[in-house]
Design an enzyme around this catalytic site. Structure first.
Site, short mmCIF file in Angstrom:
data_model
loop_
_atom_site.label_atom_id
_atom_site.label_comp_id
_atom_site.label_asym_id
_atom_site.label_seq_id
_atom_site.Cartn_x
_atom_site.Cartn_y
_atom_site.Cartn_z
N LEU A 11 0.86 -1.19 0.00
CA LEU A 11 0.00 0.00 0.00
C LEU A 11 0.89 1.24 0.00
CD1 LEU A 11 -2.73 -1.13 2.55
CD2 LEU A 11 -2.55 -1.61 0.10
N ARG A 18 0.80 14.27 7.78
CA ARG A 18 1.45 14.68 9.03
C ARG A 18 2.95 14.92 8.88
NH1 ARG A 18 -0.44 10.46 13.47
NH2 ARG A 18 -0.85 9.13 11.67
N GLN A 76 -4.63 3.98 -7.50
CA GLN A 76 -5.82 4.20 -6.67
C GLN A 76 -6.16 5.68 -6.75
OE1 GLN A 76 -5.26 3.91 -2.44
NE2 GLN A 76 -7.44 3.59 -2.00
N THR A 82 -7.48 2.07 3.16
CA THR A 82 -6.72 0.85 2.93
C THR A 82 -7.60 -0.27 2.37
OG1 THR A 82 -7.10 0.28 5.27
CG2 THR A 82 -5.01 1.36 4.70
N GLU A 158 -9.26 0.30 18.40
CA GLU A 158 -8.48 1.52 18.25
C GLU A 158 -8.24 2.17 19.61
OE1 GLU A 158 -6.98 2.42 15.46
OE2 GLU A 158 -7.86 0.59 14.64
N ARG A 337 37.59 13.01 -5.52
CA ARG A 337 36.25 12.93 -6.12
C ARG A 337 36.32 12.53 -7.59
NH1 ARG A 337 34.91 17.85 -8.99
NH2 ARG A 337 36.50 19.47 -8.71
N LYS A 355 40.86 15.25 -8.47
CA LYS A 355 39.64 15.03 -9.25
C LYS A 355 40.01 14.37 -10.59
CE LYS A 355 37.16 17.00 -12.82
NZ LYS A 355 37.64 17.55 -14.09
N ASN A 381 56.90 13.30 -6.58
CA ASN A 381 56.58 14.17 -5.44
C ASN A 381 56.03 15.50 -5.97
OD1 ASN A 381 57.08 14.71 -2.34
ND2 ASN A 381 57.66 16.57 -3.44
N TYR A 391 41.35 23.58 -16.95
CA TYR A 391 40.17 24.10 -17.66
C TYR A 391 40.55 25.36 -18.40
CZ TYR A 391 35.31 25.57 -18.40
OH TYR A 391 34.12 25.96 -18.95
#
Length: 485
Positions: A11, A18, A76, A82, A158, A337, A355, A381, A391
């Protein structure tokens, strides 16, 4: 395990009001995955005849999460409770299925073993319905399981409707059920929206079965955490904490040391080898794989990283989608990265970013360096403050540095450029052309020393300052008052 006589109905149509979120409830994350993915993964090993997810709010997004697991979705619309959701799911249930297991999409902590035990009990007992229940310390807010003298379920009451003598009951309804379909299908049409929200509830089907004299059983979950739902942000946090506890416990059982484990966050697909030590406040995310005998020190974050054996990650380093070979060292305060790779015993030090670059065996870049789109040979080194200018405003360009090269401090390597094996680069150089093997590359202005220049400069400054001080004194001298005659 259940046979092909079962179908699983998940479901997953609710909005989750909430949570106060624009995101559908089952798409919220806990323990490193969406809630509904956790549920699907728990159900998948059951090998049921089919898995059906009832979707509604943000149906396309929910479907995209469950579809890779072979789950069929059915819409649905509108969402009317339910009971209505299971009625909608009937269109997708195979004709020869005998039993349905109904699982809410926001019950992520339930285990495969618990669901399998529930299915076995249902099949063997011959009950019309079997409920997964749990005993909890604080049952307030949950529906209670009221049992008869024979131990079967007499009713689900309940919280708001409990009689005084029923408030001591600690066994609660998880909203996970098994049904015999020949008993369930006739009842769904009899459900009525006689409640505040005008919806059809599956708990009413349980009540109707009892009214018809059918047997309803309940199987208690061994771990009450398994029945926790996620209706609020606090619930999400509690579920996330439970997942993290499980993962840490599993790793520690496998021989991993975790210091102050409550501060360490580990995603479900992370693997860690024996005798690795994880210090406080570490995050291991995604599909990170860590070998044996590694040390991950305080505050480091690893995401989709691969660490071979005996790797050291020093404090507050970030390693993302990168590979660290045996004996490599990183940090402190390093950032790897986008496919960075360190070969055996290579070292990256403090405030170094790497990178899409490879550092060969034993290569070092220890201080304040940026290496982007670069290949660094074995034993090279890289001096402090070195950067690859990769770039050019249009494209990323490569820097190739050979073996046993010495790059002096504060060097800028303007890509595309190559430095041959065994070459030296003088500190402070801006290298724009290839440097041959074993050559010295120098690219900086020639130093000029001017004798006595600094002393002459100080005298000139002092002389310029004297008249200004004299003028200031004259202006501040008080005037004598004039006499009138």
């Amino acid at each position: 395990m259940p046979t092909s006589d079962f179908v699983v109905v998940i479901l997953a149509a609710g909005k989750g009001t909430r949570l106060k979120s624009a995101v559908a409830k089952v798409l919220h994350c806990a323990g490193g995955r969406t809630l509904v993915e956790h549920v699907v993964r728990a159900c998948q090993p059951l090998k049921a005849r089919a898995m059906v997810a009832v979707v509604g709010h943000q149906s396309e997004e929910v479907s995209a999460v469950v579809a890779p697991f072979g789950v069929r979705t059915i819409l649905q619309q509108p969402q009317r409770g339910t009971g209505h959701a299971v009625l909608v799911a009937r269109r997708a249930v195979p004709a020869h299925a005998k039993f349905a297991m109904v699982v809410p999409g926001d019950a992520p902590l339930v285990r495969t073993e618990t669901l399998a035990a529930l299915a076995r009990m249902h099949e063997q007992s011959g009950a019309a319905a079997t409920i997964l229940s749990a005993e909890v310390e604080k049952p307030a807010g949950y529906g209670r399981i009221v049992r008869g003298e024979d131990g079967s379920v007499k009713a689900i009451v309940e919280d708001s409707a409990l009689a005084a003598e029923q408030r001591a009951i600690r066994e609660i309804n998880s909203s996970i059920y098994c049904f015999s379909l020949d008993k369930l299908w006739p009842l769904l049409g009899a459900l009525r929206p006689s409640n505040l929200h005008r919806e059809l509830y599956l708990t009413d089907a349980i009540a109707l079965l009892r009214q018809k004299g059918e047997t309803v059983e309940a199987n208690r979950a061994a771990d009450p955490d398994e029945v926790l739902g996620c209706n609020t942000r606090a619930d999400l946090a509690a579920v996330d904490a439970a997942f993290r506890r499980r993962k840490r416990a599993a790793l520690m059982d496998a021989g991993v040391t975790i210091e102050l484990p409550e501060t360490v966050l580990i995603d479900p697909e992370v693997t860690v080898g024996a005798d690795t030590r994880i210090e406080p406040c570490v995050q291991l995310l995604g599909r990170t794989r860590i070998g044996a005998g590694c040390t991950i020190r305080t505050g480091s974050v690893l995401a989709d990283a691969v660490l071979e054996d005996n790797v050291l990650v020093k404090p507050y380093s970030v390693v993302v989608a990168s590979h660290l070979s045996r004996g490599a060292q990183v940090g402190p305060f390093a950032h790897l990265r986008d496919g960075a790779r360190l070969e055996e015993n290579a070292r990256v030090g403090n405030f170094v970013e790497v990178k899409k670059s490879l550092l060969g065996d034993g290569a070092k870049a220890m201080h304040l360096t940026y290496l982007g789109d670069a290949r660094v040979g074995d034993g090279t080194n890289i001096g402090a403050g070195t950067i690859t200018c990769n770039y050019d405003g249009v494209r990323k360009n490569a820097t190739i540095i050979g073996k046993r090269v010495f790059i002096g401090s504060d060097t800028a390597l303007v890509a595309p450029v190559r430095v041959g094996d065994g070459a030296y680069i003088a500190a402070g150089s801006v290298i724009t052309e290839n440097v041959p093997p074993d050559a010295l590359g120098v690219a900086r202005g020639r130093q000029v020393n001017k004798p006595r220049w600094a002393a002459a400069r100080r005298r000139a400054l002092a002389a310029a300052a004297k008249p200004a001080k004299s003028r200031a004194r004259k202006k501040s001298k008080p005037r004598k008052p004039s006499r009138r005659r």
